[in-house]
Design an enzyme around this catalytic site. Structure first.
Site, short mmCIF file in Angstrom:
data_model
loop_
_atom_site.label_atom_id
_atom_site.label_comp_id
_atom_site.label_asym_id
_atom_site.label_seq_id
_atom_site.Cartn_x
_atom_site.Cartn_y
_atom_site.Cartn_z
CD GLU A 130 -0.97 -0.47 3.70
OE1 GLU A 130 -2.17 -0.74 3.54
OE2 GLU A 130 -0.41 -0.49 4.80
CB CYS A 143 3.38 7.03 3.55
SG CYS A 143 3.87 5.69 4.63
CB CYS A 150 7.24 -6.03 8.08
SG CYS A 150 8.65 -5.35 9.00
CB CYS A 154 6.52 -4.28 15.79
SG CYS A 154 8.15 -3.78 15.21
CB CYS A 157 2.98 -3.47 13.63
SG CYS A 157 3.08 -3.32 11.84
CB CYS A 381 2.26 0.70 9.83
SG CYS A 381 3.48 -0.43 9.27
S1 SF4 Z 1 6.01 -1.53 12.95
FE1 SF4 Z 1 5.30 -3.13 11.54
S2 SF4 Z 1 6.06 -2.57 9.49
FE2 SF4 Z 1 7.19 -1.34 11.02
S3 SF4 Z 1 9.04 -2.59 11.45
FE3 SF4 Z 1 7.53 -3.20 13.01
S4 SF4 Z 1 6.48 -4.99 12.10
FE4 SF4 Z 1 7.58 -3.93 10.44
#
Ligand code: SF4
Length: 391
Positions: A130, A143, A150, A154, A157, A381
Site C-alpha cells: 500500500e 508514504c 515485514c 512488532c 503492528c 502501517c
Molecule cells: S512496525 Fe510493523 S512494518 Fe514497522 S518494522 Fe515493526 S512490524 Fe515492520
C-alpha cells in the site's frame, strides 16, 4: 509493565544476529525462492546508462532511453501506449523490455476531505502492498512500502503479524511514488501544492532490511529528470526499527535523507518486547548509530514513538526518554497508536499523551504529536492490506 508475547523475527537476517547483513542476504534457499518471486526488470530499476544500453541492444536509437525516461519521470506516463510520439514498434519494445506493469490497483480510498488518499496494490506475484498520499498546506507527501509484509514482528503492528513475504524491487518502490505524483498532478489535493514533494519510507516493511534496493530507489527518486523524479534528498525520510549495521552504512552513503528511528520504548526491557530486533541491537547501540548518522549527514534524526496505553506511556518513561535525547540533534514524533481490529493494543488517552509531551519538552527535547491521517481508511502501517487479506 504488561508482558507481551514474543514472536520470532521471520525471514530477517537481523534475527540471526548477523551484523552487516540485511534481508538482501538471506539463506540460500529462501534467497532462491524470493528471486523467483521478484518482478520483471523495469526502467526504474536501471540508471540512465543501463536503460540506454538495453534499448541499444533492441536496435533503438541512442536518444530513446532519454525520451522514454522523460515520459516516465518527467511527464509521469507509466504506460508506454500513452507515449504517442514514439513509433508503435518502439512502444512494443519498451513495454516488453522496460515497462512491464508492476502495480495493479486493487482499491483506492480517500478521506480527510480528499487530503488523504490511499492505494492498495497487487504485485505480479499476488503480494499486496500500500501507499498513502497526504496533502498539507505546504507540501504533498507519499508514504511508500519497501517490502511485502515485514519480518520485524512488532507485536502491535498489523503488518508485523503476517511476517515477510518478500522485498520489493527498486522499481516497485519507485513506481508507487511515480503513480502518486501523477495522481497529484492530474487531480490536485484541495489545499495543497499540485506537485508531489516529499517521500517517506514508512509504509509496509523495514526499509533497511531491503537496503540496496531502498538506496537505489532513493537515488532514482532524487536524480534530476530524465534520470529520476528530481525530488530533494532532504525531502526523503527513511525509517528503521534500528538495524545498526545498515544505519552505519546509510550514514556513509553521502545522502542527505532524514533518518527516522522507530524507538517506541526508552528501556531495553520493554523495547525487547515491542521491537523484537532490540534483542540484537539494544537502545544504547541504536541511539549511538542515530547520533553518528546525525554527525555524518548534518541531518536531525526523527525519533518515532507510538503511544500505547499503559504500555510505554508512563511519566517515568517520558523522563527516561528525555534524558537519553537531551542535547541531541533530534525531534520526537509521538504517534497515537491506531489499534488494529481485535487487537488488545490501544492508543494512550489524550491527557497521558499531553503529559508525555510536557515532560519531553521540559527536558529540552523538540516534540510533536503526529496527525492521524487516514484513520477512516485503516491508515496505520499495513492495515489496509491486512483488511483486504481477511475480507
Ligand atoms: S512496525 Fe510493523 S512494518 Fe514497522 S518494522 Fe515493526 S512490524 Fe515492520
Amino acid at each position: 509493565m504488561r508482558s507481551l508475547p514474543l514472536t520470532p523475527i521471520a525471514g530477517s537476517a537481523a534475527a540471526a544476529g548477523a551484523p552487516g547483513t540485511t534481508a538482501d542476504a538471506p539463506a540460500a534457499t529462501s534467497a532462491a525462492a524470493r528471486r523467483a518471486a521478484m518482478p520483471p526488470r523495469h526502467l526504474a530499476d536501471l540508471d540512465l546508462a543501463a536503460r540506454s544500453a538495453l534499448l541499444a541492444e533492441l536496435g533503438e536509437p541512442a536518444f530513446r532511453a532519454k525520451q522514454v525516461s522523460q515520459h516516465y519521470f518527467g511527464r509521469l506516463v507509466r504506460d508506454p501506449s500513452g507515449m504517442t510520439d514514439l513509433p508503435a514498434r518502439s512502444r512494443e519494445h519498451i513495454a516488453a523490455a522496460l515497462m512491464p506493469p508492476l502495480l495493479t490497483p486493487l482499491r483506492e480510498l480517500a478521506c480527510d476531505g480528499g487530503a488523504t488518499r490511499k492505494a492498495l496494490w497487487r504485485l505480479h506475484d499476488g503480494s499486496l502492498v500500500e501507499s498513502v498520499l497526504m496533502g498539507y498546506p505546504d507540501r504533498v507527501t507519499v508514504c511508500i512500502s519497501s517490502q511485502a509484509g515485514c519480518g520485524m514482528a512488532c507485536p502491535f503492528c498489523a503488518t508485523g503479524q503476517a511476517g515477510l513475504t518478500r522485498n520489493l524491487s527498486t522499481a516497485e518502490i519507485v513506481d508507487q511514488a511515480v503513480y502518486m505524483a501523477g495522481a497529484v498532478a492530474n487531480e490536485p489535493m484541495p489545499t495543497s501544492p499540485p506537485r508531489l514533494s516529499h517521500v517517506v519510507f514508512m509504509g509496509m516493511g523495514e526499509p533497511l532490511a531491503n537496503y540496496s534496493r531502498v538506496v537505489a530507489a532513493v537515488r532514482r527518486l532524487t536524480a534530476p529528470a530524465p534520470e529520476g523524479l528530481g525530488l530533494s534528498q532532504r525531502h526523503i525520510t527513511v525509517s528503521t526499527v534500528g538495524l545498526v549495521p545498515a544505519m552505519h552504512k546509510l550514514a556513509d552513503e553521502g545522502l542527505q535523507v532524514t533518518l527516522a528511528l522507530s524507538l517506541h520504548a526508552p528501556d531495553d526491557d520493554l523495547r525487547d518486547e515491542l521491537v523484537p530486533v532490540n534483542q540484537r541491537w539494544k537502545v544504547a547501540e541504536v541511539l549511538d548509530a542515530a547520533w553518528r548518522y546525525a554527525d555524518r549527514t548534518g541531518r536531525r534524526v526523527s525519533i518515532e514513538y507510538a503511544m500505547i496505553r499503559d504500555v510505554n506511556d508512563q511519566p517515568w518513561r517520558a523522563d527516561l526518554l528525555g534524558s537519553l535525547l537531551r542535547g541531541r540533534s533530534t525531534h520526537v514524533n509521538l504517534i497515537p497508536l491506531n489499534p488494529t481490529p481485535g487487537s488488545r493494543w490501544d492508543a494512550s488517552p489524550k491527557p497521558v499523551e499531553r503529559e508525555f509531551v510536557r515532560r519531553l519538552r521540559a527536558a529540552g527535547v523538540s516534540t510533536t504529536v503526529r496527525d492521524t491521517r487516514g484513520r477512516e481508511i485503516d491508515g496505520a502501517c499495513g492495515q489496509l492490506a491486512a483488511a483486504e487479506v481477511v475480507s
